[in-house]
Structures are given as C-alpha cells and as structure tokens.
Motif scaffolding. Structure first.
Motif, PDB file in Angstrom:
ATOM      1  N   SER A 260      18.328  25.218  45.572  1.00  0.00           N
ATOM      2  CA  SER A 260      17.065  25.799  45.106  1.00  0.00           C
ATOM      3  C   SER A 260      17.348  27.097  44.361  1.00  0.00           C
ATOM      4  O   SER A 260      18.093  27.939  44.867  1.00  0.00           O
ATOM      5  CB  SER A 260      16.128  26.055  46.281  1.00  0.00           C
ATOM      6  N   PRO A 261      16.765  27.274  43.179  1.00  0.00           N
ATOM      7  CA  PRO A 261      16.986  28.528  42.435  1.00  0.00           C
ATOM      8  C   PRO A 261      16.026  29.643  42.834  1.00  0.00           C
ATOM      9  O   PRO A 261      16.205  30.787  42.398  1.00  0.00           O
ATOM     10  CB  PRO A 261      16.729  28.105  40.988  1.00  0.00           C
ATOM     11  N   TRP A 262      15.017  29.349  43.655  1.00  0.00           N
ATOM     12  CA  TRP A 262      13.960  30.320  43.911  1.00  0.00           C
ATOM     13  C   TRP A 262      14.419  31.553  44.692  1.00  0.00           C
ATOM     14  O   TRP A 262      13.934  32.665  44.408  1.00  0.00           O
ATOM     15  CB  TRP A 262      12.783  29.631  44.612  1.00  0.00           C
ATOM     16  N   PRO A 263      15.323  31.456  45.656  1.00  0.00           N
ATOM     17  CA  PRO A 263      15.785  32.690  46.325  1.00  0.00           C
ATOM     18  C   PRO A 263      16.453  33.677  45.375  1.00  0.00           C
ATOM     19  O   PRO A 263      16.237  34.891  45.490  1.00  0.00           O
ATOM     20  CB  PRO A 263      16.769  32.158  47.381  1.00  0.00           C
ATOM     21  N   VAL A 264      17.256  33.167  44.421  1.00  0.00           N
ATOM     22  CA  VAL A 264      17.902  34.056  43.459  1.00  0.00           C
ATOM     23  C   VAL A 264      16.863  34.715  42.555  1.00  0.00           C
ATOM     24  O   VAL A 264      16.917  35.925  42.286  1.00  0.00           O
ATOM     25  CB  VAL A 264      18.933  33.280  42.617  1.00  0.00           C
ATOM     26  N   ILE A 265      15.906  33.927  42.085  1.00  0.00           N
ATOM     27  CA  ILE A 265      14.856  34.466  41.213  1.00  0.00           C
ATOM     28  C   ILE A 265      14.018  35.494  41.967  1.00  0.00           C
ATOM     29  O   ILE A 265      13.739  36.592  41.457  1.00  0.00           O
ATOM     30  CB  ILE A 265      13.965  33.318  40.682  1.00  0.00           C
ATOM     31  N   ALA A 266      13.622  35.156  43.195  1.00  0.00           N
ATOM     32  CA  ALA A 266      12.770  36.048  43.974  1.00  0.00           C
ATOM     33  C   ALA A 266      13.497  37.314  44.383  1.00  0.00           C
ATOM     34  O   ALA A 266      12.883  38.389  44.490  1.00  0.00           O
ATOM     35  CB  ALA A 266      12.264  35.325  45.220  1.00  0.00           C
ATOM     36  N   GLY A 267      14.803  37.242  44.603  1.00  0.00           N
ATOM     37  CA  GLY A 267      15.549  38.427  44.972  1.00  0.00           C
ATOM     38  C   GLY A 267      15.913  39.302  43.787  1.00  0.00           C
ATOM     39  O   GLY A 267      16.067  40.520  43.925  1.00  0.00           O
ATOM     40  N   GLY A 268      16.050  38.696  42.600  1.00  0.00           N
ATOM     41  CA  GLY A 268      16.458  39.457  41.423  1.00  0.00           C
ATOM     42  C   GLY A 268      15.311  40.142  40.709  1.00  0.00           C
ATOM     43  O   GLY A 268      15.475  41.265  40.198  1.00  0.00           O
ATOM     44  N   ILE A 269      14.153  39.508  40.662  1.00  0.00           N
ATOM     45  CA  ILE A 269      13.024  40.068  39.927  1.00  0.00           C
ATOM     46  C   ILE A 269      12.586  41.434  40.484  1.00  0.00           C
ATOM     47  O   ILE A 269      12.339  42.366  39.706  1.00  0.00           O
ATOM     48  CB  ILE A 269      11.839  39.068  39.910  1.00  0.00           C
ATOM     49  N   PRO A 270      12.464  41.625  41.814  1.00  0.00           N
ATOM     50  CA  PRO A 270      12.074  42.960  42.301  1.00  0.00           C
ATOM     51  C   PRO A 270      13.056  44.054  41.898  1.00  0.00           C
ATOM     52  O   PRO A 270      12.624  45.182  41.584  1.00  0.00           O
ATOM     53  CB  PRO A 270      12.040  42.780  43.821  1.00  0.00           C
ATOM     54  N   VAL A 271      14.351  43.767  41.921  1.00  0.00           N
ATOM     55  CA  VAL A 271      15.347  44.774  41.517  1.00  0.00           C
ATOM     56  C   VAL A 271      15.153  45.141  40.050  1.00  0.00           C
ATOM     57  O   VAL A 271      15.192  46.316  39.668  1.00  0.00           O
ATOM     58  CB  VAL A 271      16.768  44.251  41.764  1.00  0.00           C
ATOM     59  N   ILE A 272      14.918  44.139  39.215  1.00  0.00           N
ATOM     60  CA  ILE A 272      14.729  44.379  37.783  1.00  0.00           C
ATOM     61  C   ILE A 272      13.453  45.187  37.533  1.00  0.00           C
ATOM     62  O   ILE A 272      13.462  46.175  36.782  1.00  0.00           O
ATOM     63  CB  ILE A 272      14.679  43.040  37.025  1.00  0.00           C
ATOM     64  N   LEU A 273      12.349  44.787  38.155  1.00  0.00           N
ATOM     65  CA  LEU A 273      11.077  45.482  37.940  1.00  0.00           C
ATOM     66  C   LEU A 273      11.137  46.931  38.441  1.00  0.00           C
ATOM     67  O   LEU A 273      10.629  47.840  37.779  1.00  0.00           O
ATOM     68  CB  LEU A 273       9.943  44.729  38.640  1.00  0.00           C
ATOM     69  N   THR A 274      11.754  47.138  39.596  1.00  0.00           N
ATOM     70  CA  THR A 274      11.864  48.491  40.139  1.00  0.00           C
ATOM     71  C   THR A 274      12.733  49.372  39.248  1.00  0.00           C
ATOM     72  O   THR A 274      12.395  50.538  38.974  1.00  0.00           O
ATOM     73  CB  THR A 274      12.445  48.450  41.560  1.00  0.00           C
ATOM     74  N   THR A 275      13.841  48.819  38.771  1.00  0.00           N
ATOM     75  CA  THR A 275      14.729  49.571  37.885  1.00  0.00           C
ATOM     76  C   THR A 275      14.010  49.949  36.595  1.00  0.00           C
ATOM     77  O   THR A 275      14.066  51.107  36.142  1.00  0.00           O
ATOM     78  CB  THR A 275      15.987  48.752  37.564  1.00  0.00           C
ATOM     79  N   LEU A 276      13.323  48.993  35.986  1.00  0.00           N
ATOM     80  CA  LEU A 276      12.592  49.274  34.751  1.00  0.00           C
ATOM     81  C   LEU A 276      11.481  50.292  34.984  1.00  0.00           C
ATOM     82  O   LEU A 276      11.283  51.216  34.177  1.00  0.00           O
ATOM     83  CB  LEU A 276      12.011  47.978  34.182  1.00  0.00           C
ATOM     84  N   GLY A 277      10.753  50.145  36.081  1.00  0.00           N
ATOM     85  CA  GLY A 277       9.631  51.036  36.351  1.00  0.00           C
ATOM     86  C   GLY A 277      10.061  52.486  36.498  1.00  0.00           C
ATOM     87  O   GLY A 277       9.523  53.378  35.835  1.00  0.00           O
TER      88      GLY A 277
END
Length: 297
Positions: A260-277
């Motif tokens: 399943s690719p969803w754990p990687v997607i779900a774990g990576g998106i918060p790091v990206i959004l927080t870093t950008l924010g």
C-alpha cells in the motif's frame, strides 16, 4: 499619578496590539506569506486538536483491516497492522511540534543569554564562549545526533537535547554579532554617559533590537528540527514504537510500499506542508522586519 500610569500602560498595550496586527496584515499581503501563515495555523490546529479530530485510537490494531485504502471510515487508509493512519498522523503532529517548539524555545533562551554575555561582557568571556560554540558546531549535526542516540538511547528527551545543544551556538553567535554592532552605537553610549545600569541597557535597549531577527531565524529552524525528529524516528533512533511519529509512519510505509502506498503518502505530506509553511512564514517575517528586504520600502 496612578491614573497617568494606567493610561500609559494602556497606550503601550494598544501600541503592541496595533503592531502585531500590522505585522499580520503585511504578512497576509504577500501571497507566500499568507500561504505560510495558513499552513502553520492549519498544522497547529490539527496537532493541538488531535484528540478531538482523531477518528480512531492511534494504536488500535485491527489486522483484518490491514492496508485498507482511504474511505469514510479511514480517511487515509490503514497500515500493516490495521491502525488508522489519519489518527496516527494527527498524533504524530503533536510529537513533532512538541519536540520542535520546546527544544527551539530552550535553545533560543540559552543562546540569547550567552550571546548577550559574549557581546557585552569582558573579552575573555567572549573568547571562551566562542571557543565553546565553535567546538559544538564542528561536529556534523547528523553524526552528533547518531552518536548521542547510540550512547543514551532513543527517546523524545534525547532528540530535544540534541536540538538544544546544536542550536544554541547558532543563536548565540547571531545575538553576539548583533550586540557587538549595537554596543558602541550612539544611543548606547549616551545611556552609559547618563549612568544607565547594565540591566537597563540589556533589557531596554539591547534585547528589543536583537530579538526580532532571532525569532525569525527560530521560526525557519522549526522545519529543520521536525526533519531531524522524523529522520531519527525513520532510522529507529527516535520515537519508540508504537508511539506514532511521522518518521515511524514513513518507515512502516517504506517497508510495505508494495502492499500500500498510503502510509508513505500520509507520512510525507505533513512533513512537506509543515516545512513549506514555516519557511514561507519565516521569509515573509524577514521581509517585513528587515527594511533592506521590504519590497514597499
């Protein structure tokens, strides 16, 4: 007499709130600043309210529902043990912000104090502190973190100690340079000439001039700290399972990415959004407070 003091304090508070709202308006005026502020507020609200937003117990195991795709029951699917990823991501945000805000806050306070002492104190104290700062910064951050975790074991406390120790020299050096630049300025020399004490010069004149750039730097360091925590947890040297962390979610997802690719997607998106924010917000605050970089100057 009392009425005049109350009026003066009220005017000072009103001026402070006016300055705060003015800063927010300037940040919102810039597209990247508005986006950064929105992302930061979104991350903060989701982390602070994780206990209310969570739809399941983060560590509840349901093997029959393992590797489920996103649905109304599980918004981001489930992992290899059937745990709800959405709830684990929210609780992982609490851990990430706890580590970053506490460690950055402590490092900022200690670095600010040592930087003021180094810049305003005697020369021999300055030399000792600079030698200490250079010694700490001579070690690569990742290698230093791995060494400390190996010696003391993985835990949230260990990660916070690593961040505090490695960030103190950065903040201390910055405050020292700002203090040295202000030390011989005309208004400081005038205050000394009229008999102003050490603490008055430090807290009334020095501190307000050095705290702004320091807070901007600290806000831009928060994504770095979150990345350190997630990276160590990904390597198994940070938060211990089953405590949810963005790094452990990524590690589990990487191990079972073909299922399943969803754990990687779900774990990576918060790091990206927080870093950008935090990066966008920090850059916008820098543009607002630095006249040389302000576009409307």
């Amino acid at each position: 007499m009392i009425d005049s003091i109350i009026v003066r304090k009220t005017q000072q508070m009103s001026g402070a709130w006016h300055g705060l709202f003015g800063t927010v308006r300037r940040v919102m005026h810039a597209p990247l600043g508005a986006l950064g502020l929105f992302l930061v507020v979104f991350v903060l609200i989701s982390a602070i309210g994780a206990d209310w937003w969570s739809t399941h117990e983060p560590n509840q195991i349901n093997v029959r529902a393992a590797f489920a795709s996103p649905s109304l029951e599980h918004f981001l699917g489930t992992d290899q043990l059937g745990r709800d990823i959405f709830s684990r991501v929210l609780v992982g945000g609490q851990i990430a912000l706890k580590v970053s805000l506490i460690s950055i806050g402590v490092a900022l306070l200690i670095g600010l104090t040592l930087g003021l002492i180094a810049g305003f104190g005697p020369r021999w104290v300055d030399n000792i502190l600079m030698l200490l700062f250079d010694s700490v910064r001579s070690f690569p951050t990742v290698m230093f973190a791995l060494a400390v975790v190996t010696l003391f074991g993985p835990s949230l406390t260990t990660i916070m100690i690593i961040v505090i120790v490695t960030q103190i020299p950065i903040y201390g050096r910055m405050v020292r340079s700002q203090t040295l630049a202000l030390k011989n300025s005309e208004f400081i020399l005038t205050e000394r000439a009229i008999g102003a004490g050490f603490f008055r010069i430090i807290f009334v004149h020095m501190l307000p001039n050095v705290i702004g750039p320091l807070l901007i730097l600290a806000s831009m360091d928060i994504p770095f700290v979150i990345t350190i925590e997630a990276g160590l947890s990904f390597l198994g040297m940070g938060v211990r399972p089953p405590t949810p962390s963005w790094g452990t979610i990524l590690n589990d997802g990487y191990s079972y990415i073909y299922n399943s690719p969803w754990p990687v997607i779900a774990g990576g998106i918060p790091v990206i959004l927080t870093t950008l924010g935090f990066t966008f917000l920090g850059e916008s605050l820098r543009d607002v407070f630095d006249p040389k970089l302000r576009k409307d100057a």
